[in-house]
Enzyme design. Structure first.
Site, PDB file in Angstrom:
ATOM      1  N   SER A 110       3.765  75.960  41.169  1.00 50.62           N
ATOM      2  CA  SER A 110       3.281  74.620  40.853  1.00 50.62           C
ATOM      3  C   SER A 110       1.907  74.658  40.214  1.00 50.62           C
ATOM      4  O   SER A 110       1.079  75.528  40.523  1.00 50.62           O
ATOM      5  CB  SER A 110       3.191  73.818  42.143  1.00 50.62           C
ATOM      6  OG  SER A 110       2.507  72.617  41.922  1.00 50.62           O
ATOM      7  N   LYS A 124       2.252  77.531  47.933  1.00 44.06           N
ATOM      8  CA  LYS A 124       2.916  78.102  46.749  1.00 44.06           C
ATOM      9  C   LYS A 124       2.172  79.331  46.243  1.00 44.06           C
ATOM     10  O   LYS A 124       2.779  80.326  45.826  1.00 44.06           O
ATOM     11  CB  LYS A 124       2.989  77.044  45.638  1.00 44.06           C
ATOM     12  CG  LYS A 124       4.057  75.994  45.869  1.00 44.06           C
ATOM     13  CD  LYS A 124       5.435  76.591  45.623  1.00 44.06           C
ATOM     14  CE  LYS A 124       6.540  75.587  45.812  1.00 44.06           C
ATOM     15  NZ  LYS A 124       7.876  76.167  45.590  1.00 44.06           N
ATOM     16  N   TYR A 151      -0.102  72.231  50.048  1.00 43.59           N
ATOM     17  CA  TYR A 151       1.078  72.473  49.219  1.00 43.59           C
ATOM     18  C   TYR A 151       0.774  73.551  48.179  1.00 43.59           C
ATOM     19  O   TYR A 151       1.508  74.537  48.045  1.00 43.59           O
ATOM     20  CB  TYR A 151       1.526  71.179  48.536  1.00 43.59           C
ATOM     21  CG  TYR A 151       2.543  71.416  47.454  1.00 43.59           C
ATOM     22  CD1 TYR A 151       3.827  71.840  47.777  1.00 43.59           C
ATOM     23  CD2 TYR A 151       2.220  71.256  46.115  1.00 43.59           C
ATOM     24  CE1 TYR A 151       4.765  72.093  46.792  1.00 43.59           C
ATOM     25  CE2 TYR A 151       3.147  71.497  45.121  1.00 43.59           C
ATOM     26  CZ  TYR A 151       4.415  71.923  45.462  1.00 43.59           C
ATOM     27  OH  TYR A 151       5.326  72.184  44.478  1.00 43.59           O
TER      28      TYR A 151
END
Ligand code: UD1
Length: 354
Positions: free
Chosen positions: A118, A146, A142
Protein backbone atom coordinates in the site's frame (compact mmCIF):
# COMPACT_ATOMS: atom_id res chain seq x y z
CA UNK A 1 -0.67 -30.56 -14.51
CA UNK A 2 -0.72 -26.88 -15.52
CA UNK A 3 0.90 -24.66 -12.89
CA UNK A 4 -1.52 -23.00 -10.56
CA UNK A 5 -1.82 -19.52 -9.05
CA UNK A 6 -3.08 -19.09 -5.50
CA UNK A 7 -4.88 -15.79 -4.89
CA UNK A 8 -5.47 -15.07 -1.21
CA UNK A 9 -8.33 -12.64 -0.65
CA UNK A 10 -9.64 -13.50 -4.11
CA UNK A 11 -13.26 -13.06 -3.02
CA UNK A 12 -12.66 -9.46 -1.98
CA UNK A 13 -13.09 -6.29 -3.97
CA UNK A 14 -9.65 -6.13 -5.57
CA UNK A 15 -8.95 -9.86 -5.44
CA UNK A 16 -12.08 -10.77 -7.39
CA UNK A 17 -11.05 -8.41 -10.20
CA UNK A 18 -7.57 -9.93 -10.23
CA UNK A 19 -9.01 -13.45 -10.40
CA UNK A 20 -11.34 -12.55 -13.25
CA UNK A 21 -8.49 -11.17 -15.36
CA UNK A 22 -6.28 -14.19 -14.67
CA UNK A 23 -9.06 -16.60 -15.59
CA UNK A 24 -9.80 -14.64 -18.77
CA UNK A 25 -6.14 -15.02 -19.71
CA UNK A 26 -6.33 -18.79 -19.34
CA UNK A 27 -4.62 -19.13 -15.96
CA UNK A 28 -5.49 -21.88 -13.51
CA UNK A 29 -6.46 -20.13 -10.27
CA UNK A 30 -7.40 -21.23 -6.77
CA UNK A 31 -8.74 -18.66 -4.32
CA UNK A 32 -8.20 -18.81 -0.57
CA UNK A 33 -10.52 -16.47 1.32
CA UNK A 34 -12.16 -16.56 4.75
CA UNK A 35 -15.16 -14.61 3.42
CA UNK A 36 -14.92 -12.21 6.37
CA UNK A 37 -15.28 -9.29 3.97
CA UNK A 38 -15.42 -11.04 0.58
CA UNK A 39 -18.25 -12.84 -1.18
CA UNK A 40 -18.22 -16.31 -2.73
CA UNK A 41 -20.38 -14.93 -5.57
CA UNK A 42 -17.59 -12.55 -6.56
CA UNK A 43 -15.24 -15.40 -7.48
CA UNK A 44 -15.84 -16.07 -11.17
CA UNK A 45 -14.22 -18.98 -12.97
CA UNK A 46 -11.93 -20.17 -10.18
CA UNK A 47 -12.07 -22.67 -7.35
CA UNK A 48 -12.79 -21.09 -3.96
CA UNK A 49 -11.33 -22.60 -0.81
CA UNK A 50 -12.81 -21.01 2.31
CA UNK A 51 -10.11 -20.81 4.93
CA UNK A 52 -7.60 -18.78 6.86
CA UNK A 53 -4.26 -17.67 5.42
CA UNK A 54 -2.74 -18.20 8.86
CA UNK A 55 -3.74 -21.88 9.02
CA UNK A 56 -0.36 -23.33 8.06
CA UNK A 57 -1.44 -26.97 7.84
CA UNK A 58 -4.27 -26.29 5.38
CA UNK A 59 -2.33 -23.73 3.36
CA UNK A 60 0.69 -26.00 2.96
CA UNK A 61 -1.54 -28.85 1.85
CA UNK A 62 -3.27 -26.57 -0.65
CA UNK A 63 0.01 -25.33 -2.13
CA UNK A 64 1.28 -28.87 -2.55
CA UNK A 65 -1.91 -30.49 -3.79
CA UNK A 66 -2.56 -27.82 -6.43
CA UNK A 67 1.12 -27.53 -7.36
CA UNK A 68 1.06 -23.77 -6.85
CA UNK A 69 4.05 -22.00 -8.41
CA UNK A 70 2.85 -18.43 -7.86
CA UNK A 71 1.07 -16.80 -4.93
CA UNK A 72 -0.74 -13.47 -5.16
CA UNK A 73 -1.31 -12.37 -1.57
CA UNK A 74 -4.16 -9.90 -1.28
CA UNK A 75 -5.95 -11.09 1.87
CA UNK A 76 -5.75 -8.27 4.40
CA UNK A 77 -7.58 -5.82 6.59
CA UNK A 78 -7.50 -2.45 4.84
CA UNK A 79 -9.32 0.25 6.80
CA UNK A 80 -6.83 2.83 8.04
CA UNK A 81 -9.01 4.27 10.82
CA UNK A 82 -9.83 0.78 12.12
CA UNK A 83 -6.10 0.01 12.25
CA UNK A 84 -5.66 3.01 14.53
CA UNK A 85 -8.34 1.84 16.95
CA UNK A 86 -7.51 -1.89 16.76
CA UNK A 87 -3.81 -2.13 15.83
CA UNK A 88 -3.19 -5.67 17.05
CA UNK A 89 -5.87 -7.01 14.73
CA UNK A 90 -3.92 -5.50 11.83
CA UNK A 91 -0.62 -6.91 13.00
CA UNK A 92 -2.28 -10.32 13.39
CA UNK A 93 -4.29 -10.46 10.17
CA UNK A 94 -1.81 -8.63 7.95
CA UNK A 95 1.67 -9.10 9.38
CA UNK A 96 1.49 -12.42 11.24
CA UNK A 97 -0.69 -14.06 8.58
CA UNK A 98 1.79 -12.99 5.89
CA UNK A 99 4.65 -14.47 7.88
CA UNK A 100 2.72 -17.70 8.14
CA UNK A 101 1.93 -17.77 4.42
CA UNK A 102 5.57 -17.07 3.53
CA UNK A 103 6.67 -19.98 5.70
CA UNK A 104 4.28 -22.25 3.78
CA UNK A 105 5.58 -20.89 0.45
CA UNK A 106 9.15 -21.64 1.49
CA UNK A 107 8.20 -25.17 2.54
CA UNK A 108 6.30 -25.83 -0.69
CA UNK A 109 8.96 -24.31 -2.97
CA UNK A 110 6.70 -21.58 -4.42
CA UNK A 111 8.69 -19.70 -7.07
CA UNK A 112 6.92 -16.32 -7.38
CA UNK A 113 5.11 -14.08 -4.91
CA UNK A 114 3.12 -10.93 -5.67
CA UNK A 115 2.36 -8.94 -2.53
CA UNK A 116 -0.44 -6.46 -2.21
CA UNK A 117 1.14 -3.55 -0.38
CA UNK A 118 0.00 0.00 0.00
CA UNK A 119 0.91 3.62 -0.50
CA UNK A 120 0.28 3.83 3.25
CA UNK A 121 3.87 2.58 3.77
CA UNK A 122 5.11 6.07 2.80
CA UNK A 123 3.27 8.03 5.48
CA UNK A 124 3.51 11.65 4.43
CA UNK A 125 6.04 12.01 1.59
CA UNK A 126 7.78 15.40 1.65
CA UNK A 127 6.25 16.64 -1.62
CA UNK A 128 3.14 14.45 -1.46
CA UNK A 129 4.51 12.48 -4.41
CA UNK A 130 6.30 9.22 -3.61
CA UNK A 131 8.58 7.15 -5.79
CA UNK A 132 9.71 3.74 -4.60
CA UNK A 133 12.87 5.22 -3.05
CA UNK A 134 10.91 7.60 -0.83
CA UNK A 135 11.36 6.97 2.90
CA UNK A 136 8.87 4.48 4.32
CA UNK A 137 7.50 6.07 7.47
CA UNK A 138 3.96 4.78 7.88
CA UNK A 139 1.59 7.05 9.77
CA UNK A 140 -0.78 4.32 10.91
CA UNK A 141 -0.71 0.65 11.96
CA UNK A 142 -2.21 -0.42 8.63
CA UNK A 143 0.79 0.98 6.74
CA UNK A 144 3.19 -0.48 9.30
CA UNK A 145 1.54 -3.90 9.06
CA UNK A 146 2.03 -3.88 5.27
CA UNK A 147 5.59 -2.60 5.45
CA UNK A 148 6.54 -5.45 7.76
CA UNK A 149 5.11 -7.83 5.18
CA UNK A 150 7.39 -6.27 2.56
CA UNK A 151 10.41 -6.71 4.82
CA UNK A 152 9.70 -10.36 5.54
CA UNK A 153 9.28 -11.02 1.84
CA UNK A 154 12.52 -9.23 0.96
CA UNK A 155 14.45 -11.15 3.60
CA UNK A 156 12.98 -14.52 2.66
CA UNK A 157 13.76 -13.88 -1.01
CA UNK A 158 17.36 -13.04 -0.12
CA UNK A 159 17.64 -16.35 1.74
CA UNK A 160 15.89 -18.55 -0.83
CA UNK A 161 15.00 -18.89 -4.48
CA UNK A 162 11.72 -17.00 -4.09
CA UNK A 163 11.26 -13.95 -6.33
CA UNK A 164 8.66 -11.28 -5.66
CA UNK A 165 6.86 -8.22 -6.90
CA UNK A 166 5.53 -5.84 -4.27
CA UNK A 167 2.71 -3.70 -5.63
CA UNK A 168 2.11 -0.59 -3.55
CA UNK A 169 -1.47 0.29 -4.36
CA UNK A 170 -2.58 3.88 -4.28
CA UNK A 171 -6.36 4.50 -4.07
CA UNK A 172 -8.19 1.73 -5.81
CA UNK A 173 -11.59 2.66 -7.20
CA UNK A 174 -14.26 1.72 -9.72
CA UNK A 175 -15.45 -1.68 -10.78
CA UNK A 176 -15.30 -4.16 -13.64
CA UNK A 177 -16.08 -2.14 -16.75
CA UNK A 178 -18.37 -4.96 -17.92
CA UNK A 179 -20.35 -4.66 -14.68
CA UNK A 180 -19.97 -8.25 -13.47
CA UNK A 181 -18.35 -7.57 -10.11
CA UNK A 182 -17.60 -4.60 -7.88
CA UNK A 183 -17.17 -3.53 -4.27
CA UNK A 184 -19.91 -4.95 -2.06
CA UNK A 185 -18.26 -4.22 1.29
CA UNK A 186 -20.62 -3.72 4.19
CA UNK A 187 -20.25 -0.36 5.95
CA UNK A 188 -17.76 0.76 3.32
CA UNK A 189 -15.32 3.53 4.15
CA UNK A 190 -13.74 4.18 0.73
CA UNK A 191 -14.55 7.65 -0.58
CA UNK A 192 -15.58 6.54 -4.06
CA UNK A 193 -17.83 3.77 -2.73
CA UNK A 194 -19.42 5.95 -0.04
CA UNK A 195 -20.03 8.83 -2.47
CA UNK A 196 -21.68 6.45 -4.95
CA UNK A 197 -23.84 5.00 -2.16
CA UNK A 198 -25.00 8.55 -1.44
CA UNK A 199 -25.77 9.10 -5.13
CA UNK A 200 -27.69 5.82 -5.18
CA UNK A 201 -29.80 6.93 -2.22
CA UNK A 202 -28.35 4.43 0.24
CA UNK A 203 -26.88 7.03 2.59
CA UNK A 204 -28.10 10.47 3.56
CA UNK A 205 -24.88 12.34 2.86
CA UNK A 206 -21.15 12.18 2.33
CA UNK A 207 -19.00 13.53 5.17
CA UNK A 208 -15.85 15.26 3.91
CA UNK A 209 -13.22 14.35 6.46
CA UNK A 210 -11.08 17.45 6.79
CA UNK A 211 -11.36 20.70 4.87
CA UNK A 212 -8.29 22.37 6.34
CA UNK A 213 -5.48 20.28 4.85
CA UNK A 214 -2.63 22.10 3.11
CA UNK A 215 -4.01 21.18 -0.31
CA UNK A 216 -5.47 23.43 -3.04
CA UNK A 217 -9.08 23.15 -1.82
CA UNK A 218 -8.35 22.01 1.75
CA UNK A 219 -9.54 18.42 1.24
CA UNK A 220 -7.41 15.28 0.97
CA UNK A 221 -5.79 14.51 -2.38
CA UNK A 222 -5.30 10.93 -3.61
CA UNK A 223 -4.20 9.07 -6.72
CA UNK A 224 -7.26 7.02 -7.77
CA UNK A 225 -6.49 3.98 -9.91
CA UNK A 226 -9.14 1.93 -11.68
CA UNK A 227 -9.42 -1.58 -10.25
CA UNK A 228 -9.23 -3.17 -13.71
CA UNK A 229 -5.92 -1.43 -14.39
CA UNK A 230 -4.66 -2.53 -10.98
CA UNK A 231 -5.76 -6.10 -11.70
CA UNK A 232 -3.90 -5.96 -14.99
CA UNK A 233 -0.75 -4.91 -13.10
CA UNK A 234 -0.93 -8.21 -11.18
CA UNK A 235 -1.03 -10.18 -14.40
CA UNK A 236 1.86 -8.14 -15.78
CA UNK A 237 3.81 -8.71 -12.55
CA UNK A 238 3.45 -12.46 -12.66
CA UNK A 239 4.33 -12.53 -16.37
CA UNK A 240 7.45 -10.55 -15.51
CA UNK A 241 8.43 -12.91 -12.68
CA UNK A 242 7.80 -16.02 -14.75
CA UNK A 243 10.08 -14.61 -17.44
CA UNK A 244 12.87 -14.45 -14.85
CA UNK A 245 12.49 -10.82 -13.76
CA UNK A 246 14.30 -9.76 -10.59
CA UNK A 247 12.40 -9.05 -7.40
CA UNK A 248 10.95 -5.57 -7.50
CA UNK A 249 8.92 -2.99 -5.56
CA UNK A 250 6.47 -0.97 -7.67
CA UNK A 251 4.00 1.84 -7.08
CA UNK A 252 0.65 1.27 -8.69
CA UNK A 253 -1.12 4.55 -9.36
CA UNK A 254 -1.52 6.95 -12.27
CA UNK A 255 0.71 9.72 -10.98
CA UNK A 256 -1.90 12.45 -10.53
CA UNK A 257 -4.20 13.41 -7.70
CA UNK A 258 -7.81 14.41 -7.15
CA UNK A 259 -9.19 16.11 -4.06
CA UNK A 260 -12.27 14.85 -2.23
CA UNK A 261 -14.25 17.75 -3.70
CA UNK A 262 -13.08 16.86 -7.23
CA UNK A 263 -14.22 13.27 -6.69
CA UNK A 264 -17.58 14.56 -5.46
CA UNK A 265 -17.94 16.64 -8.64
CA UNK A 266 -17.19 13.55 -10.76
CA UNK A 267 -19.89 11.62 -8.87
CA UNK A 268 -22.29 14.48 -9.49
CA UNK A 269 -21.49 14.44 -13.20
CA UNK A 270 -22.14 10.70 -13.36
CA UNK A 271 -25.27 11.09 -11.27
CA UNK A 272 -26.59 14.00 -13.32
CA UNK A 273 -27.23 16.07 -10.20
CA UNK A 274 -25.78 17.16 -6.85
CA UNK A 275 -25.22 14.83 -3.91
CA UNK A 276 -25.53 15.98 -0.28
CA UNK A 277 -22.18 16.58 1.43
CA UNK A 278 -21.28 17.87 4.89
CA UNK A 279 -17.93 19.12 6.10
CA UNK A 280 -16.54 17.03 8.96
CA UNK A 281 -13.45 16.73 11.14
CA UNK A 282 -10.34 14.94 9.93
CA UNK A 283 -10.36 11.17 10.22
CA UNK A 284 -7.67 9.48 12.34
CA UNK A 285 -4.61 8.40 10.35
CA UNK A 286 -5.41 10.32 7.15
CA UNK A 287 -2.60 12.08 5.27
CA UNK A 288 -3.18 15.29 3.29
CA UNK A 289 -1.74 14.33 -0.07
CA UNK A 290 -0.55 11.04 -1.54
CA UNK A 291 0.31 10.64 -5.21
CA UNK A 292 2.38 7.99 -6.95
CA UNK A 293 5.44 8.57 -9.00
CA UNK A 294 4.39 5.74 -11.29
CA UNK A 295 7.13 5.75 -13.87
CA UNK A 296 8.84 2.57 -12.66
CA UNK A 297 5.91 0.19 -13.07
CA UNK A 298 5.42 1.28 -16.68
CA UNK A 299 9.11 0.81 -17.41
CA UNK A 300 9.63 -2.49 -15.60
CA UNK A 301 6.36 -4.26 -16.36
CA UNK A 302 5.33 -2.41 -19.51
CA UNK A 303 2.04 -1.70 -17.68
CA UNK A 304 -0.30 0.39 -19.83
CA UNK A 305 -3.36 1.72 -17.97
CA UNK A 306 -6.60 1.76 -19.95
CA UNK A 307 -8.97 3.61 -17.62
CA UNK A 308 -6.93 6.59 -16.43
CA UNK A 309 -9.87 8.96 -16.37
CA UNK A 310 -11.81 10.06 -13.28
CA UNK A 311 -15.16 10.03 -15.11
CA UNK A 312 -14.57 6.47 -16.32
CA UNK A 313 -13.62 5.37 -12.81
CA UNK A 314 -16.60 7.01 -11.14
CA UNK A 315 -18.98 6.02 -13.97
CA UNK A 316 -18.13 2.35 -13.43
CA UNK A 317 -18.41 2.74 -9.63
CA UNK A 318 -21.84 4.37 -9.77
CA UNK A 319 -23.20 1.99 -12.40
CA UNK A 320 -22.18 -0.90 -10.14
CA UNK A 321 -23.68 0.72 -7.06
CA UNK A 322 -27.02 1.15 -8.79
CA UNK A 323 -26.95 -2.44 -10.00
CA UNK A 324 -25.99 -3.73 -6.56
CA UNK A 325 -29.54 -3.29 -5.24
CA UNK A 326 -30.76 -5.91 -7.63
CA UNK A 327 -27.98 -8.26 -6.52
CA UNK A 328 -28.26 -7.45 -2.83
CA UNK A 329 -29.64 -10.88 -1.95
CA UNK A 330 -26.84 -12.71 -3.73
CA UNK A 331 -24.16 -10.55 -2.23
CA UNK A 332 -25.68 -10.66 1.24
CA UNK A 333 -25.51 -6.93 1.80
CA UNK A 334 -25.73 -6.27 5.51
CA UNK A 335 -27.69 -3.63 7.37
CA UNK A 336 -26.68 -0.04 6.67
CA UNK A 337 -24.89 1.80 9.42
CA UNK A 338 -27.14 3.33 12.01
CA UNK A 339 -28.75 6.60 11.05
CA UNK A 340 -27.72 6.18 7.44
CA UNK A 341 -30.63 4.16 6.13
CA UNK A 342 -32.92 5.94 3.74
CA UNK A 343 -35.52 4.44 1.46
CA UNK A 344 -34.30 3.79 -2.07
CA UNK A 345 -35.83 6.39 -4.32
CA UNK A 346 -36.79 5.66 -7.87
CA UNK A 347 -35.54 9.01 -9.06
CA UNK A 348 -31.91 8.03 -9.49
CA UNK A 349 -30.46 8.17 -12.94
CA UNK A 350 -28.52 5.21 -14.23
CA UNK A 351 -25.36 6.38 -16.00
CA UNK A 352 -24.07 4.58 -19.04
CA UNK A 353 -21.49 1.94 -18.23
CA UNK A 354 -18.10 3.35 -19.18
C1 UD1 B 1 -7.05 3.91 0.87
C2 UD1 B 1 -7.06 2.46 1.25
C3 UD1 B 1 -5.83 2.11 1.97
C4 UD1 B 1 -4.63 2.50 1.13
C5 UD1 B 1 -4.70 3.98 0.76
C6 UD1 B 1 -3.57 4.35 -0.16
C7 UD1 B 1 -9.04 1.19 1.85
C8 UD1 B 1 -10.17 1.02 2.81
N1 UD1 B 1 -8.20 2.22 2.11
O1 UD1 B 1 -7.10 4.66 2.05
O2 UD1 B 1 -5.81 0.73 2.19
O3 UD1 B 1 -3.47 2.29 1.84
O4 UD1 B 1 -5.92 4.21 0.12
O5 UD1 B 1 -3.55 5.74 -0.37
O6 UD1 B 1 -8.90 0.46 0.90
N2 UD1 B 1 -12.93 10.62 2.67
C9 UD1 B 1 -13.96 11.47 2.98
N3 UD1 B 1 -15.17 10.95 3.30
C10 UD1 B 1 -15.42 9.60 3.31
C11 UD1 B 1 -14.35 8.72 2.98
C12 UD1 B 1 -13.12 9.26 2.67
O7 UD1 B 1 -13.78 12.70 2.99
O8 UD1 B 1 -16.56 9.19 3.63
C13 UD1 B 1 -11.61 11.18 2.29
C14 UD1 B 1 -10.45 10.74 3.18
O9 UD1 B 1 -10.31 11.61 4.27
C15 UD1 B 1 -9.29 10.82 2.19
C16 UD1 B 1 -9.92 10.45 0.84
O10 UD1 B 1 -11.32 10.68 1.00
O11 UD1 B 1 -8.81 12.13 2.09
C17 UD1 B 1 -9.72 8.99 0.47
O12 UD1 B 1 -10.15 8.16 1.56
P1 UD1 B 1 -10.39 6.60 1.36
O13 UD1 B 1 -11.15 6.37 0.11
O14 UD1 B 1 -10.97 6.07 2.63
O15 UD1 B 1 -8.94 6.01 1.12
P2 UD1 B 1 -7.63 6.16 2.03
O16 UD1 B 1 -7.92 6.48 3.43
O17 UD1 B 1 -6.70 7.06 1.30
Amino acid sequence: MKSCILVTGGAGYIGSHVVLQLVERGERVVVLDDLSTGFAESVIGAELVVGDVGDTGSVLRLLRERQVDTVLHLAARTVVSESVSDPLRYYADNTCATRSLLWCCAQAGVANFVFSSSAAVYGVPASGVADEQAPTVPLNPYGASKLMGEWMLRDLAAASGLRFAVLRYFNVAGSDVRGRIGPATRNATLLTKVACEVAAGKRRHLAIYGTDFATPDGTGVRDYVHVDDLARAHFDALTYLRAGGESVVLNCGYGRGYSVREVVRAVERANGGPIPVVDALRRAGDVPLLIADATKIRRVLGWVPRYDDIDTIIGSALAWELRLDARAGALAIGPRSEGEAVPRTDAMRVPAVA
